[in-house]
Design a protein around this motif. Structure first.
Motif, mmCIF file in Angstrom:
data_model
loop_
_atom_site.group_PDB
_atom_site.id
_atom_site.type_symbol
_atom_site.label_atom_id
_atom_site.label_comp_id
_atom_site.label_asym_id
_atom_site.label_seq_id
_atom_site.Cartn_x
_atom_site.Cartn_y
_atom_site.Cartn_z
ATOM 1 N N SER A 154 0.833 -1.211 0.000
ATOM 2 C CA SER A 154 0.000 0.000 0.000
ATOM 3 C C SER A 154 0.865 1.258 0.000
ATOM 4 O O SER A 154 0.616 2.200 -0.761
ATOM 5 C CB SER A 154 -0.962 0.005 1.198
ATOM 6 O OG SER A 154 -0.277 0.165 2.426
ATOM 7 N N GLY A 180 -4.610 0.259 1.730
ATOM 8 C CA GLY A 180 -4.092 -0.804 2.582
ATOM 9 C C GLY A 180 -3.859 -2.065 1.785
ATOM 10 O O GLY A 180 -4.394 -2.231 0.684
ATOM 11 N N CYS A 212 -7.125 -1.324 8.663
ATOM 12 C CA CYS A 212 -7.692 -0.735 7.445
ATOM 13 C C CYS A 212 -9.115 -0.240 7.715
ATOM 14 O O CYS A 212 -9.442 0.931 7.482
ATOM 15 C CB CYS A 212 -7.711 -1.762 6.317
ATOM 16 S SG CYS A 212 -6.063 -2.182 5.707
ATOM 17 N N PHE A 232 -11.462 4.138 0.742
ATOM 18 C CA PHE A 232 -10.449 3.145 1.100
ATOM 19 C C PHE A 232 -10.262 2.195 -0.071
ATOM 20 O O PHE A 232 -11.229 1.715 -0.663
ATOM 21 C CB PHE A 232 -10.836 2.343 2.357
ATOM 22 C CG PHE A 232 -9.643 1.652 2.947
ATOM 23 C CD1 PHE A 232 -8.975 2.202 4.022
ATOM 24 C CD2 PHE A 232 -9.144 0.484 2.384
ATOM 25 C CE1 PHE A 232 -7.827 1.598 4.530
ATOM 26 C CE2 PHE A 232 -8.003 -0.123 2.878
ATOM 27 C CZ PHE A 232 -7.346 0.434 3.954
ATOM 28 N N HIS A 241 -8.128 -1.292 -1.131
ATOM 29 C CA HIS A 241 -7.255 -2.420 -0.797
ATOM 30 C C HIS A 241 -6.474 -2.830 -2.042
ATOM 31 O O HIS A 241 -7.051 -2.941 -3.136
ATOM 32 C CB HIS A 241 -8.073 -3.619 -0.312
ATOM 33 C CG HIS A 241 -8.174 -3.700 1.179
ATOM 34 N ND1 HIS A 241 -9.378 -3.738 1.862
ATOM 35 C CD2 HIS A 241 -7.206 -3.739 2.140
ATOM 36 C CE1 HIS A 241 -9.145 -3.800 3.169
ATOM 37 N NE2 HIS A 241 -7.834 -3.803 3.355
#
Length: 214
Positions: free
Chosen positions: A23, A73, A148, A165, A167
């Protein structure tokens, strides 16, 4: 001269088996690429520590007053770049890098169970796919109940939903740092085009509650 839109993008430090956290590598690649002339990009590496997040995020929102904060993340389970729609308040029982976890197992005492981003991640996902980028992108509603998810919920709470957010998979599984950086660039640029961000500047407090089942 018009003021630039300010965007903060964060990645995480190494933890557990992730001795290199893809990340933060991806965010540094994004910093190198930039987001174009009109966007003032700031990047930050976040510790994998609950208490550090509680200290860092309020000052980040207050000092910079960004239009959008995007947290990135790593997920060892992810094969695609995954856009998370919402953050969750409860269920934090995994120990962080300091061997700590919240006694209450939650982010905010008396906060809503779930907060959704003002951004429609399905729309962002669709537009990124249509742009022809050779990185697979998908949407999720479960950011995993670790740092996260904890960071995302806290940021959604502080920013009235003006947070996102993302991933990313570990490096080389299957994407390179360059691939991930280009994907982040495309995703954040699409997010900044959404009308939801334009409407929140003067709008009421957001904190939209999710209605999906957990």
């Amino acid at each position: 001269m018009a003021t630039k839109n300010k965007v903060i993008v964060t990645g995480f430090e190494p933890f557990g088996e992730h001795t290199v956290n893809s990340s933060w590598v991806a965010v540094q690649e994004l910093e190198r690429l930039g987001l174009g002339e009109e966007i003032d990009l700031h990047v930050c590496e976040v510790p994998v520590e609950y208490q550090a997040v509680q200290n860092l995020l309020p000052s980040m929102w207050k000092e910079h007053q960004p239009q959008l904060v995007v947290h990135v993340g790593v997920s060892g389970l992810a094969k695609k770049v995954t856009l998370e729609q919402c953050g969750h308040n409860k269920g934090y029982k995994r120990l962080d890098n300091c061997n700590f976890c919240p006694a209450s197992s939650c982010c905010m005492e008396n906060g809503p169970d779930c907060i959704s981003s003002v951004l429609d991640m399905e729309t962002v996902c669709k537009r990124v796919r249509e742009s022809g980028i050779d990185v697979a992108v998908t949407v999720s509603k479960d950011a995993g109940r670790y740092l996260c998810d904890y960071t995302y919920y806290t940021s959604l709470y502080l920013g009235q939903g003006r947070s996102a957010f993302i991933h990313v998979p570990p490096l080389g599984k299957p994407y390179s740092s360059q691939d991930l950086g280009r994907a982040l660039q495309a995703i954040v640029q699409e997010m900044m085009k959404l009308p939801e961000l334009k409407n929140t500047e003067e709008g009421p407090e957001h904190n939209e509650h999710c209605n999906h089942t957990h």
